[in-house]
Every structure is written in C-alpha cells, then in structure tokens.
Motif scaffolding. Structure first.
Motif, PDB file in Angstrom:
ATOM      1  N   ALA A 275       0.813  -1.216   0.000  1.00 42.72           N
ATOM      2  CA  ALA A 275       0.000   0.000   0.000  1.00 42.72           C
ATOM      3  C   ALA A 275       0.848   1.269   0.000  1.00 42.72           C
ATOM      4  O   ALA A 275       0.369   2.334  -0.388  1.00 42.72           O
ATOM      5  N   VAL A 276       2.099   1.170   0.429  1.00 39.03           N
ATOM      6  CA  VAL A 276       2.958   2.363   0.512  1.00 39.03           C
ATOM      7  C   VAL A 276       4.000   2.370  -0.599  1.00 39.03           C
ATOM      8  O   VAL A 276       5.022   3.036  -0.490  1.00 39.03           O
ATOM      9  N   ILE A 277       3.751   1.641  -1.678  1.00 37.92           N
ATOM     10  CA  ILE A 277       4.756   1.523  -2.732  1.00 37.92           C
ATOM     11  C   ILE A 277       5.073   2.881  -3.361  1.00 37.92           C
ATOM     12  O   ILE A 277       6.218   3.160  -3.714  1.00 37.92           O
ATOM     13  N   GLU A 278       4.061   3.764  -3.501  1.00 38.35           N
ATOM     14  CA  GLU A 278       4.332   5.070  -4.087  1.00 38.35           C
ATOM     15  C   GLU A 278       5.204   5.920  -3.181  1.00 38.35           C
ATOM     16  O   GLU A 278       6.132   6.596  -3.638  1.00 38.35           O
ATOM     17  N   GLU A 279       4.907   5.918  -1.881  1.00 33.18           N
ATOM     18  CA  GLU A 279       5.693   6.727  -0.954  1.00 33.18           C
ATOM     19  C   GLU A 279       7.146   6.258  -0.904  1.00 33.18           C
ATOM     20  O   GLU A 279       8.079   7.062  -0.958  1.00 33.18           O
ATOM     21  N   ILE A 280       7.324   4.933  -0.807  1.00 32.49           N
ATOM     22  CA  ILE A 280       8.690   4.407  -0.783  1.00 32.49           C
ATOM     23  C   ILE A 280       9.363   4.657  -2.125  1.00 32.49           C
ATOM     24  O   ILE A 280      10.546   5.019  -2.193  1.00 32.49           O
ATOM     25  N   GLY A 281       8.608   4.490  -3.224  1.00 24.04           N
ATOM     26  CA  GLY A 281       9.178   4.731  -4.541  1.00 24.04           C
ATOM     27  C   GLY A 281       9.650   6.154  -4.725  1.00 24.04           C
ATOM     28  O   GLY A 281      10.700   6.402  -5.342  1.00 24.04           O
ATOM     29  N   ALA A 282       8.899   7.122  -4.186  1.00 24.68           N
ATOM     30  CA  ALA A 282       9.325   8.518  -4.296  1.00 24.68           C
ATOM     31  C   ALA A 282      10.651   8.748  -3.581  1.00 24.68           C
ATOM     32  O   ALA A 282      11.531   9.456  -4.077  1.00 24.68           O
ATOM     33  N   LEU A 283      10.798   8.142  -2.417  1.00 25.78           N
ATOM     34  CA  LEU A 283      12.059   8.286  -1.677  1.00 25.78           C
ATOM     35  C   LEU A 283      13.203   7.562  -2.382  1.00 25.78           C
ATOM     36  O   LEU A 283      14.344   8.031  -2.373  1.00 25.78           O
ATOM     37  N   VAL A 284      12.903   6.409  -2.988  1.00 18.68           N
ATOM     38  CA  VAL A 284      13.933   5.681  -3.741  1.00 18.68           C
ATOM     39  C   VAL A 284      14.413   6.526  -4.916  1.00 18.68           C
ATOM     40  O   VAL A 284      15.622   6.651  -5.162  1.00 18.68           O
ATOM     41  N   GLN A 285      13.481   7.125  -5.630  1.00 20.20           N
ATOM     42  CA  GLN A 285      13.870   7.933  -6.780  1.00 20.20           C
ATOM     43  C   GLN A 285      14.637   9.174  -6.349  1.00 20.20           C
ATOM     44  O   GLN A 285      15.559   9.622  -7.044  1.00 20.20           O
ATOM     45  N   SER A 286      14.291   9.726  -5.204  1.00 22.18           N
ATOM     46  CA  SER A 286      15.055  10.857  -4.680  1.00 22.18           C
ATOM     47  C   SER A 286      16.485  10.430  -4.336  1.00 22.18           C
ATOM     48  O   SER A 286      17.451  11.131  -4.635  1.00 22.18           O
ATOM     49  N   ALA A 287      16.623   9.259  -3.702  1.00 16.90           N
ATOM     50  CA  ALA A 287      17.964   8.759  -3.373  1.00 16.90           C
ATOM     51  C   ALA A 287      18.771   8.480  -4.639  1.00 16.90           C
ATOM     52  O   ALA A 287      19.973   8.744  -4.692  1.00 16.90           O
ATOM     53  N   ARG A 288      18.098   7.954  -5.669  1.00 12.91           N
ATOM     54  CA  ARG A 288      18.797   7.702  -6.932  1.00 12.91           C
ATOM     55  C   ARG A 288      19.322   9.002  -7.537  1.00 12.91           C
ATOM     56  O   ARG A 288      20.434   9.060  -8.049  1.00 12.91           O
ATOM     57  N   ALA A 289      18.487  10.049  -7.472  1.00 11.43           N
ATOM     58  CA  ALA A 289      18.878  11.315  -8.087  1.00 11.43           C
ATOM     59  C   ALA A 289      20.064  11.950  -7.367  1.00 11.43           C
ATOM     60  O   ALA A 289      20.837  12.680  -7.972  1.00 11.43           O
ATOM     61  N   ARG A 290      20.214  11.651  -6.083  1.00 11.72           N
ATOM     62  CA  ARG A 290      21.264  12.302  -5.297  1.00 11.72           C
ATOM     63  C   ARG A 290      22.433  11.368  -5.005  1.00 11.72           C
ATOM     64  O   ARG A 290      23.318  11.712  -4.237  1.00 11.72           O
ATOM     65  N   SER A 291      22.420  10.181  -5.592  1.00 15.24           N
ATOM     66  CA  SER A 291      23.461   9.197  -5.302  1.00 15.24           C
ATOM     67  C   SER A 291      24.244   8.880  -6.553  1.00 15.24           C
ATOM     68  O   SER A 291      23.771   9.047  -7.673  1.00 15.24           O
ATOM     69  N   LYS A 292      25.464   8.400  -6.362  1.00 14.50           N
ATOM     70  CA  LYS A 292      26.330   8.032  -7.480  1.00 14.50           C
ATOM     71  C   LYS A 292      26.197   6.557  -7.851  1.00 14.50           C
ATOM     72  O   LYS A 292      26.805   6.107  -8.811  1.00 14.50           O
ATOM     73  N   GLN A 293      25.443   5.777  -7.078  1.00 11.86           N
ATOM     74  CA  GLN A 293      25.329   4.354  -7.360  1.00 11.86           C
ATOM     75  C   GLN A 293      23.892   3.993  -7.721  1.00 11.86           C
ATOM     76  O   GLN A 293      22.957   4.733  -7.433  1.00 11.86           O
ATOM     77  N   ARG A 294      23.739   2.847  -8.341  1.00 10.40           N
ATOM     78  CA  ARG A 294      22.426   2.335  -8.708  1.00 10.40           C
ATOM     79  C   ARG A 294      21.707   1.854  -7.452  1.00 10.40           C
ATOM     80  O   ARG A 294      22.284   1.186  -6.608  1.00 10.40           O
ATOM     81  N   VAL A 295      20.442   2.191  -7.325  1.00  9.64           N
ATOM     82  CA  VAL A 295      19.596   1.732  -6.223  1.00  9.64           C
ATOM     83  C   VAL A 295      18.528   0.825  -6.829  1.00  9.64           C
ATOM     84  O   VAL A 295      17.661   1.287  -7.571  1.00  9.64           O
ATOM     85  N   ILE A 296      18.602  -0.468  -6.526  1.00  9.10           N
ATOM     86  CA  ILE A 296      17.648  -1.452  -7.053  1.00  9.10           C
ATOM     87  C   ILE A 296      16.432  -1.503  -6.140  1.00  9.10           C
ATOM     88  O   ILE A 296      16.571  -1.614  -4.915  1.00  9.10           O
ATOM     89  N   PHE A 297      15.243  -1.451  -6.712  1.00  9.43           N
ATOM     90  CA  PHE A 297      13.994  -1.447  -5.947  1.00  9.43           C
ATOM     91  C   PHE A 297      13.128  -2.600  -6.443  1.00  9.43           C
ATOM     92  O   PHE A 297      12.722  -2.636  -7.597  1.00  9.43           O
ATOM     93  N   ILE A 298      12.860  -3.560  -5.550  1.00 11.77           N
ATOM     94  CA  ILE A 298      12.032  -4.727  -5.859  1.00 11.77           C
ATOM     95  C   ILE A 298      10.839  -4.741  -4.910  1.00 11.77           C
ATOM     96  O   ILE A 298      11.010  -4.588  -3.694  1.00 11.77           O
ATOM     97  N   ALA A 299       9.654  -4.913  -5.449  1.00 16.95           N
ATOM     98  CA  ALA A 299       8.443  -4.969  -4.623  1.00 16.95           C
ATOM     99  C   ALA A 299       7.702  -6.266  -4.916  1.00 16.95           C
ATOM    100  O   ALA A 299       7.652  -6.735  -6.060  1.00 16.95           O
TER     101      ALA A 299
END
Length: 898
Positions: A275-299
């Motif tokens: 149910a919180v996939i969008e909220e977590i996804g938004a934070l994952v995408q924010s971390a990706r934008a500010r990070s130098k490494q790939r962030v893998i997200f599996i749900a």
C-alpha cells in the motif's frame, strides 16, 4: 468531429489556449505556496511546488512569456535553497516566499488570476488524502520527521532568501551557512562494521544528527521491509549469503528515515507493505537522483498483478514488481539479473556510420556516459570489427554507400554469435515502409535523426540492459558449483530453514559457521584481481575437501563462506573449525612462484542459541565473526545467548504478551500415509513471533513457559486454536485431524477433562478430529495421572498419540497402560543407517501393530529414509521431505500418499 479535431491540432489555437491557462495555473501555484507558508512546513509539498514552478516556467519560456518565467524560476530557486540541504524556514523566510509569489503578476495579470479556480488547493489536498488514484502527489514523512534534523537544544536554522521581490525597508540579512554534511569515510568502500554503524545512527540516533547534503552511498547495503514469514526470513538469509549488509528497518517509518539519509544498493518491499509503494518509490527515486550508485527497488505482491498495479509500480520506480513467490530463490535470481546488468563491463557500442561528424558526435556522447564506443565508417570493415570488439549493441546507419544498413544487418544476423545482439537503426529517413523493411530484416528499433543526447543514452542503456539480462538467464549457473562439495547459497538457505522448522531445533546439535578470509582488503591491494580470484578458488577447494559428509559449504559475499553442520555438538564444531584453520595456515595458496599464506576467522552460532529463526541464526554468527576480528581474539568465537534479548526473562515477557494479544502462530505440517490412505492429517506446531522480528520455536517456548508457570495457558491456547481450525474446515466440507502436543502440567491439571469437554461442545466438532500428543518421557515419570487423563479423553472420543517412543521394557509397559491410537517414534530412528537400529525399528513396529497402534515416523527429510521406513512397515511419515511446515493446510494427500 472534424471541427473538434482541427481545433485540437491547430498550432496557433493550441498556443493561444496555453497562454490563457498560464495565469490560472500560476494563480493555483501561488495559493499552494501561501498555504504551505501558513501551515506546518512540509518538505514534500515544497518539493512538488518547486518542481511545478520549474515546469510552468519552462512552458512560459517556450511561449515567450519571459517575465512570468523569470518570476517562476525565482520561486523555484528559493524553494530549492530550502530543500538542499533541507532546513526549516523562519517567519522572515516564509514572508520572502510569499513576496515572490505575490510578485508573479503585474497589474494587468491580476484580473486573470482573480478568476482562477479558488478550490484547486482544496481539491489537491482531498485527492492526496484519498490516495486511491495509484500515484499520490505527496509522500507522508514519518512522525516528527523534521525534529530528527535539528539539535533539540538549538533554534531552528534561520533562512533568508535573495529574490527580485519588492524590497522592504529593513536591510536584508545574509543567509547563514548551510548545515554541513558529515565528512565522508576515509575508505572508498564502507566495511560491514561501518555500514552497520551508519544504519544504527540513522534508525536510532537520527534526532541528534544534521541532515546530509547528499545521500550517503553504501555499496552493499540492503533494506528489506518484510514480515514474520518463512519467505521473509529466507530472503534475508540469502541476501546475507549474497554479500549484502542487511538493514533490519523497523516498519515503514524506519525505511523512510533510512532512505532519506542513505542510498542502499537494494530495497525489497514485502507484500504486506504494498500500500505504501508510491511513498517508498518517491524516496527511492530521490535517493537515486542524489546518489552516485544504482539503487535497485524490488516490490512483492500478495495478489495477482493486473495492468493498473503494474503501472503503479512502474511509476513508483520499481525495477521488479512480482507476485510473492514460494521460494526466495526467485527473488534473488532477479537481484542477480539486475546486478549483472549493472556490475558487468561497461556497455560496448559499435557505431556504423559513414558520416564522420555524426559518428564522432554519437561516440563522444556514449563515452561521456561511461560506455565503450567504436565508430566504423566503412561497411566492409564491420564484420571483422565485430569479432574484435564484441559489441553489446550496434547503432546502424540506414543509408550508406556500397552496402546499406539493411544488407549489413542481414549479414550480421547470419553469424550465430550475433543473432540476438540488438541493432538500432539511425536515419533521417521518413519513409515508414523503409522503417518496416529495416525491422523485418533483423533490426530491433529505429531512431530518427536528429536525436537528442539523453534520448540516445536512454535508448542504448535500456536495450543493452535487457539483452544482458536475457543472456544471464540463458547461462544460469547450476545449483551445484564447479568446486566439488560447494553448494549454492540458496541450497544452504533452504536446508537451514528446514532444520529450523523441526521441533527439536533448539535442542539439536550442530550450527552455522561464518568463515571469512582474514586481512582480505590488504590482500586485495597486494594481489591482482585474477590472482585474488585464484586464491579464493584454492581456499574454497581446500575447505570443501576437509568438511564432513553431512556439512554444507557455500560462498558468502566476496571473501566469506557459510558452513552448516547438522550433527556436531558445540565443542566438536569448534574443534572442526580450529582444525580447518590449522590446515589452512599450513598450506600455501596462489602461484608456486609467489605463494601466499592466509588465515581465516570464524563465528559459530549453535542451534541452541538462535533456533527457530534464520535471521537470528545468521545475526548471531555474524556478531561472533565481528568479535573474532577484534584485537586479541584467538580468531574463533562461539555465540552465547544474550539474556537481554534471547534469555528466559525476555521470552517469558513475549509469551505473556502473546497470551494477552492472542498473537501466537500455528504452523501445519502434513502427516501422510505410506499405505495408500488419503486422510487429511497435520501436525500443529507452535511459533512465537517477537517484536524484534525473531520467531521462537516451541522447543524454546515450552521450557520457559513451564519455568514461569504459563504452560497450561499456552497449551490451552494451542488446543483452542486447533479446534477453531477444525471447525472452520468442517464448515467448508473438509475433515482433517490435527495432532497437538500437551505438557505434563496440562495433563495433571484437575479440570483438564472438563475444559476439553466444554471446548468440544461449544464448537460441536467430532472429538476424534484432534489427537492429543503426550511425550513418552513425561508419561514414564507420572504414569498414574497420565492413565487417568487418557481414560477421560477416550471417554470424550479424543484421539491420543504417544510421542518420542523408543523400544524397550518401558515402551512396552506404556503401551499396556495407555489407550493411545498412534505411536510417534523417536527421531533417532530416522537419523541413522545403523543395521542394529533398523532391526530394533522393525521389532518396535511389530510391537505397535500387535497392540493395534499406528506408527508415525517424524522428521523425515530424504527420499532414501522414507523408502527405508516404508520397508520397515511404518504407517505414516511427517517431515520436510513431505512438506515444510506452513501456515496453511493446503496439501494434496492423494498425490502425497502416492
């Protein structure tokens, strides 16, 4: 219809329509900003507002409304000053934002703004509150989120904004220095200890830390937000075996805090939290934008995935969205696929283009984005260059002299090695027929020149990534590694889960050993990559050749191993590890010309320390390994029970909580007939989940419950739960029998018979659908009360089972006095190939059958054992060979008996 169509497609009318919409859109944006400044500051609302202001400014630039665009850009810039690094604006800063918003329009624009929809902000808030549209605009931060970014003893950071708003009389004060991020670690890659400390500071001490200006990268950190299921534990175990440092986040808020500060290499979101996939996804995408490494997200999803759910996951940034599998192997397989695509060599791109300027343009773009690129200007050279360069993808010009792109593609596809290599055509050709012809000859896609650099990069990366994934699936490594005696981590994980599911897990011998190459980082600096790999392979072969026949060895991370032993007592297990270390110290590894002497460290977790929970087991082994690394350690450390989190007092508190909240769990393991009967029968197994995600087995719970006087309540909870399950199945038209163990204290209780009578009468179920299991050792110690209990239960019609049964005079005596229906054997009859034990088993089965009792063999784990039991005359078997214990009672007994 034609008029409507022409109105939508006429460029001038469309531009005019957009110009008319700008004041309304800007007016709605202004009211949202004013609402943001008036209420509690919300980072997510500010982020959305900044992005919307930038988007509207871009539209204004295109429409040549430069004065409005400049003001919108000022608003966005001031908001970004508050967002990176994140600070809470004071009243003056909020007033500056309001001034900028008021300055968006000149007097001539005010009338248009006045007619804007005044309910747009309320509509937006209502839409977000419902959060039922699959893509909410805001991500709800954890409670007291902002308090975690400031020192409670200091005032909120004062923020001033420079703007083009009308100046006030007071002189502006300069902005304060932004909060500084903590200095980066001195080593380029954090170690396991560093990552663990970072996690601790995020989840436990975030309130005392300032926000980092940039998300910290931890190259092997994995966050898994799961639940108390066997699958969740197995995923954790395999992630650790894969070399990840596992962050045990505490709920959704804990994961949000972690993602706001760190950029994990992997996030796995369990089905219970979809149910919180969008909220977590938004934070994952924010971390990706500010990070130098790939962030893998599996749900994971507990339900079948339809198109709407898949789109929802894709928009949330999920790399993989899959139905929750039965085994963790499938999740880990997807992780490995994504890692192969990321960790492999740089993408190799061949550019076939006769226009040198075009070729150099594409080559420079690809190289700047970390790819290896080669430009070939003559078609006659392409086939030779293929074997030299081995491209992952070919960018092919369509129109070339001598040999055009379609002819060259046909020649390439004739080669077996390049049948599936992606070929993407580049051309300014507008003839769709030529496009279709190019694709039909073997092309994969068609890009029309001129192409924007970012579009070219996206097209190339997506196709190469997919091609490498397909190739990795085609070349899946076997379950058994090339080194004889080495197992896949998934095999070891399943075996550990099976052993922990057994009722004697807390009392059995054996344990888990975590081995690690000492000074691995120093060795990696001294040796080349190939030499280091050769050393590890030699060490693997050495270990595999010296472990026992029942041991399982698997690689764990870059420089570690897991060793699972099922039958050695703790002193013997420690002796085995010391012998391994001595043999390794006496051996030289690597090249004969430059031999290398190495040492290994070891952490040992016996089953009786953390039985019942794979995560607790591997945690204990890792903690012991950390202790083995410490200066002054002898290199081998055995885990001991932590009385604070795993001792009797703690377990007793968890039991009391479970009784109050009825939060025990019951697992069911099928008991199948070897004689062709298809009656549905299950062993009911007690489990106790704790708040720290530890799950205690019955072998850990029962002794503590007896010690603190809670065993009668636990036993009755278990019987009542099983009776309720039987009643539910009867309503569905299914008859099943459940076997439930009871303690000596419950047998001797004065009201035991009357309580059972009342429980049966209240549910109106046949009494013989439940079988009370009594331990042979308990019955031998208190024969008289056990006889009375059994006679009373038989009068009610309840079935009885005598467990832990062994041959001998004592066993024969009990069969003469106790009116039991089933005899369940001691586990020693299923763990040995000794001929004397087999003969004893045959006599025992004959004795039971002579007394008209059916014989059950528990803890059967292999087909070989099941076949031997069948030849001995055993009636029923139970164990992981049939099926692991699970929370459901779905099982095909007809197929199982066959």
């Amino acid at each position: 219809m034609n008029a409507l169509s022409s109105r939508h497609h006429d460029p001038d009318q469309r531009r005019e329509s957009l110009v008319q919409q700008i004041p309304k859109r800007a007016g709605a944006l202004r009211r949202r900003g004013e609402q943001l400044c008036q209420n509690d500051w919300d980072i997510n609302a500010a982020l959305v507002l900044a992005e919307d202001a930038e988007a509207l400014a871009s539209t204004c630039r295109v429409l040549q409304s430069t004065h409005v665009a400049a003001r919108l850009e000022n608003v966005a810039e001031c908001l970004w000053d508050l967002l990176d690094p994140p600070v809470i604006p004071d009243e003056d800063a909020r007033r500056d934002i309001r001034d900028l918003l008021l300055a968006l329009f000149e007097d001539g624009d005010a009338a248009a703004v006045a007619h804007a929809d005044t309910g747009s902000w309320a509509s937006l808030q209502a839409q977000v509150a419902e959060a039922d549209n699959g893509y909410p605009l805001l991500t709800r931060p954890p409670a007291e989120y902002w308090k975690k970014f400031a020192d409670p003893g200091q005032p909120v950071a004062q923020v001033r904004l420079e703007s083009t708003a009308p100046a006030r009389q007071e002189a502006p004060t300069p902005p304060p220095a932004p909060i500084e991020a903590p200095p980066p670690p001195s080593t380029p890659e954090p170690s396991v200890e560093t990552a663990s400390r970072a996690l601790h500071s995020v989840t436990e001490d975030a309130a005392a830390e300032a926000p980092a200006a940039e998300v910290a990268d931890v190259h092997n950190l994995a966050c898994h937000l799961g639940d108390h299921t066997a699958l969740s534990s197995d995923i954790d175990l395999q992630l650790r075996a894969e070399g990840y440092v596992l962050d045990r986040v505490r709920g959704v808020d804990g994961l949000k805090v972690t993602l706001s500060r760190l950029a994990p290499a992997l996030i796995v979101l369990g089905s219970a939290h979809s149910a919180v996939i969008e909220e977590i996804g938004a934070l994952v995408q924010s971390a990706r934008a500010r990070s130098k490494q790939r962030v893998i997200f599996i749900a994971l999803s507990a339900q079948p995935i339809d198109l709407a759910a898949r789109l929802r996951a894709m928009r949330s940034g999920c790399d993989v969205f899959m139905v929750e599998p039965e085994r963790a192997d499938e999740v880990l397989a997807r992780v490995r696929e994504l890692k192969v695509a990321e960790d492999a060599d740089p993408y190799r791109i061949m550019i076939v283009e006769d226009d040198r300027s075009q070729a150099l343009f594409a080559e420079s773009i690809l190289r700047k984005n970390g790819m290896q690129a080669i430009a070939v200007g003559e078609a006659s050279l392409v086939l030779d260059k293929l074997d030299e360069f081995h491209p992952d993808l070919i960018l092919m010009d369509l129109n070339m002299p001598v040999c055009d792109g379609m002819e060259l593609t046909a020649l390439i596809r004739e080669r077996e090695a390049y049948i599936s290599t992606p070929i993407v055509f580049l051309s300014g050709e507008g003839d769709t027929e030529k496009h279709f012809a190019a694709l039909s000859i073997g092309g994969d896609d068609f890009l029309t020149k001129p192409i924007a650099p970012r579009h070219l990069i996206a097209a190339v990366k997506s196709r190469v990534k997919r091609a490498r994934m397909v190739d990795s699936r085609r070349r899946q490594k076997p379950a058994r590694e090339a080194v004889k005696g080495l197992h896949d981590s998934a095999q070891l994980s399943r075996r550990l889960a099976e052993m922990l599911a057994m009722e004697d897990a807390a009392t059995r011998a054996g344990g888990l050993v975590h081995l690690e190459l000492a000074d691995a980082r120093e060795l990696s600096r001294q040796l080349s990559g190939r030499a280091m790999q050769g050393l590890l392979e030699s060490l693997t072969r050495h270990l595999a050749s010296r472990i026992g026949a029942n041991d399982m060895l698997a690689r764990c991370g870059e420089h570690g191993f897991l060793l699972l032993n099922p039958d050695r007592a703790t002193p013997a297990l420690e002796t085995l590890v010391n012998d391994l270390r001595e043999s390794i110290a006496a051996e030289s590894f690597g090249d004969a010309a430059a031999p290398v002497h190495v040492d290994v460290l070891a952490g040992i977790c016996p089953f009786n320390i953390a039985a019942g929970d794979a995560k607790a087991m591997i945690d204990s082994a890792e903690e012991a390994l950390l202790a083995a690394r410490a200066p002054g350690s002898r290199g081998v450390v055995v885990s001991t029970r932590d009385e604070g989190t795993g001792g009797s007092a703690h377990i007793a508190d968890v039991i009391r909580h479970a009784l109050n909240q009825s939060s025990f769990r019951v697992l069911f393991q099928p008991i199948i007939s070897l004689q062709g009967d298809t009656e549905e029968q299950f062993q009911a197994l007690l489990r106790l989940p704790a708040e720290d995600e530890r799950i205690y087995a019955a072998s850990e719970v029962i002794p503590v419950a007896e010690e603190v006087g809670l065993i009668a309540e636990v036993d009755r909870w278990m019987i009542q739960s099983c009776l309720n399950t039987i009643a539910e199945h009867l309503r569905e038209g299914r008859n099943l029998r459940l076997f439930v163990s009871q303690s000596s204290s419950s047998v001797c209780a004065h009201d035991a018979i009357e309580w059972m009578r009342g429980a049966l009468d209240s549910l109106r179920i046949p009494a013989n659908q439940i079988s009370i299991e009594l331990r042979m050792s308990d019955a031998s110690a208190a024969l008289s009360p056990f006889v009375g209990y059994c006679l009373g239960m038989k009068q009610l019609g309840v079935s009885l089972t005598l467990s832990g049964f062994e041959a001998g005079e004592q066993g024969s005596e009990l069969l003469r006095h106790l009116p039991v229906d089933y005899v369940k054997l001691s586990s020693r009859y299923t763990r040995t190939n000794d001929d004397a034990i087999r003969m004893e088993l045959r006599r025992l089965v004959e004795l039971a059958h002579a007394n008209e009792r059916l014989v059950i063999a528990p803890r059967v784990e292999e087909a070989r054992v099941a076949a031997a039991l069948w030849s001995s005359g055993i009636d029923l078997i139970q164990g992981n060979f049939v099926r692991e214990a699970a929370r459901d009672t779905t099982f095909d007994f007809q197929m199982g008996s066959a």
